[in-house]
Scaffold this motif. Sequence first.
Motif, PDB file in Angstrom:
ATOM      1  N   MET A 145      80.506  26.171  31.162  1.00 16.13           N
ATOM      2  CA  MET A 145      81.512  25.501  31.987  1.00 16.13           C
ATOM      3  C   MET A 145      82.120  26.469  33.000  1.00 16.13           C
ATOM      4  O   MET A 145      82.510  26.081  34.098  1.00 16.13           O
ATOM      5  CB  MET A 145      82.621  24.919  31.108  1.00 16.13           C
ATOM      6  CG  MET A 145      82.233  23.685  30.321  1.00 16.13           C
ATOM      7  SD  MET A 145      82.000  22.217  31.344  1.00 16.13           S
ATOM      8  CE  MET A 145      83.705  21.727  31.620  1.00 16.13           C
ATOM      9  N   LYS A 146      82.190  27.749  32.634  1.00 21.14           N
ATOM     10  CA  LYS A 146      82.758  28.745  33.545  1.00 21.14           C
ATOM     11  C   LYS A 146      81.865  28.975  34.757  1.00 21.14           C
ATOM     12  O   LYS A 146      82.317  29.515  35.769  1.00 21.14           O
ATOM     13  CB  LYS A 146      82.969  30.076  32.805  1.00 21.14           C
ATOM     14  CG  LYS A 146      84.038  30.005  31.725  1.00 21.14           C
ATOM     15  CD  LYS A 146      84.155  31.331  30.989  1.00 21.14           C
ATOM     16  CE  LYS A 146      85.192  31.259  29.869  1.00 21.14           C
ATOM     17  NZ  LYS A 146      85.275  32.512  29.103  1.00 21.14           N
ATOM     18  N   ARG A 153      83.664  21.110  37.534  1.00 22.53           N
ATOM     19  CA  ARG A 153      84.294  21.179  36.220  1.00 22.53           C
ATOM     20  C   ARG A 153      85.299  20.034  36.040  1.00 22.53           C
ATOM     21  O   ARG A 153      85.354  19.403  34.999  1.00 22.53           O
ATOM     22  CB  ARG A 153      84.980  22.540  36.051  1.00 22.53           C
ATOM     23  CG  ARG A 153      85.534  22.767  34.648  1.00 22.53           C
ATOM     24  CD  ARG A 153      85.792  24.249  34.400  1.00 22.53           C
ATOM     25  NE  ARG A 153      86.550  24.872  35.465  1.00 22.53           N
ATOM     26  CZ  ARG A 153      86.060  25.781  36.302  1.00 22.53           C
ATOM     27  NH1 ARG A 153      84.805  26.175  36.207  1.00 22.53           N
ATOM     28  NH2 ARG A 153      86.823  26.323  37.244  1.00 22.53           N
ATOM     29  N   GLU A 157      84.890  17.212  33.177  1.00 19.22           N
ATOM     30  CA  GLU A 157      85.927  17.072  32.151  1.00 19.22           C
ATOM     31  C   GLU A 157      86.376  15.623  32.033  1.00 19.22           C
ATOM     32  O   GLU A 157      86.538  15.103  30.928  1.00 19.22           O
ATOM     33  CB  GLU A 157      87.132  17.967  32.485  1.00 19.22           C
ATOM     34  CG  GLU A 157      86.883  19.441  32.201  1.00 19.22           C
ATOM     35  CD  GLU A 157      88.062  20.314  32.610  1.00 19.22           C
ATOM     36  OE1 GLU A 157      88.941  19.826  33.349  1.00 19.22           O
ATOM     37  OE2 GLU A 157      88.097  21.479  32.177  1.00 19.22           O
ATOM     38  N   GLY A 187      76.971  19.479  38.337  1.00 18.38           N
ATOM     39  CA  GLY A 187      77.598  20.239  37.251  1.00 18.38           C
ATOM     40  C   GLY A 187      76.701  20.293  36.029  1.00 18.38           C
ATOM     41  O   GLY A 187      76.557  21.342  35.387  1.00 18.38           O
TER      42      GLY A 187
END
Length: 200
Positions: A145-146, A153, A157, A187
């Motif tokens: 995710m980083k 992100r 989410e 993503g």
Amino acid sequence: MDHLQPVPDGAPHAGAPETARLVELLKRSARGDHQAFASLYDAMSARAYGLALRVVRDPAQAEEVTQEAFLDVWRTASRYDDKRGSVVGWLLTIVHRKAVDRVRAAEATSRRDTSYHHDNVKVAHDATAEAAEASLEAGRVRSAMKELTAVQREALELAYFGGYTHTEVATMLDLPVGTAKTRIRDGLIRMRDAMGVAFQ
């Protein structure tokens, strides 16, 4: 909470009058205008509560999370920059973080309550291995995710942790559906590459 603001991608935003109204209400709230804040709450509280409920899955907890999030909005409204993202995205990101924190706190309490039992009961080898594998997988997800951009992100989410559809994510982030889908897809591709796995 500056870091919670999404970075714009140049996509045209839908609902410009409503977007401008929310920006104005937030700016007035930053100057201490209670009436403006009440109007902002009226405009956004239902969506905020809906997101909180999807994460914490308890109506009473969701209400508390929503109130905490709006308290944060009141305190940090002056930090919002409309050039860096929509009010809706900024506010719902705060709600989501608060909800996730609430879930983690509840899990931590549960772990403390059961720690004596776990410390004093012999755990089967397979269960230990399974727990270790799950922990490693969670770490890989956090690390992956980083690697995402802020906008990717944020969309992921809402879609995967918040449980919202692409259309709902687009509405919350004040984006065209196609743009929201692109952020989610890109993503996932970046996460797949980072983790070396294939997403369905």
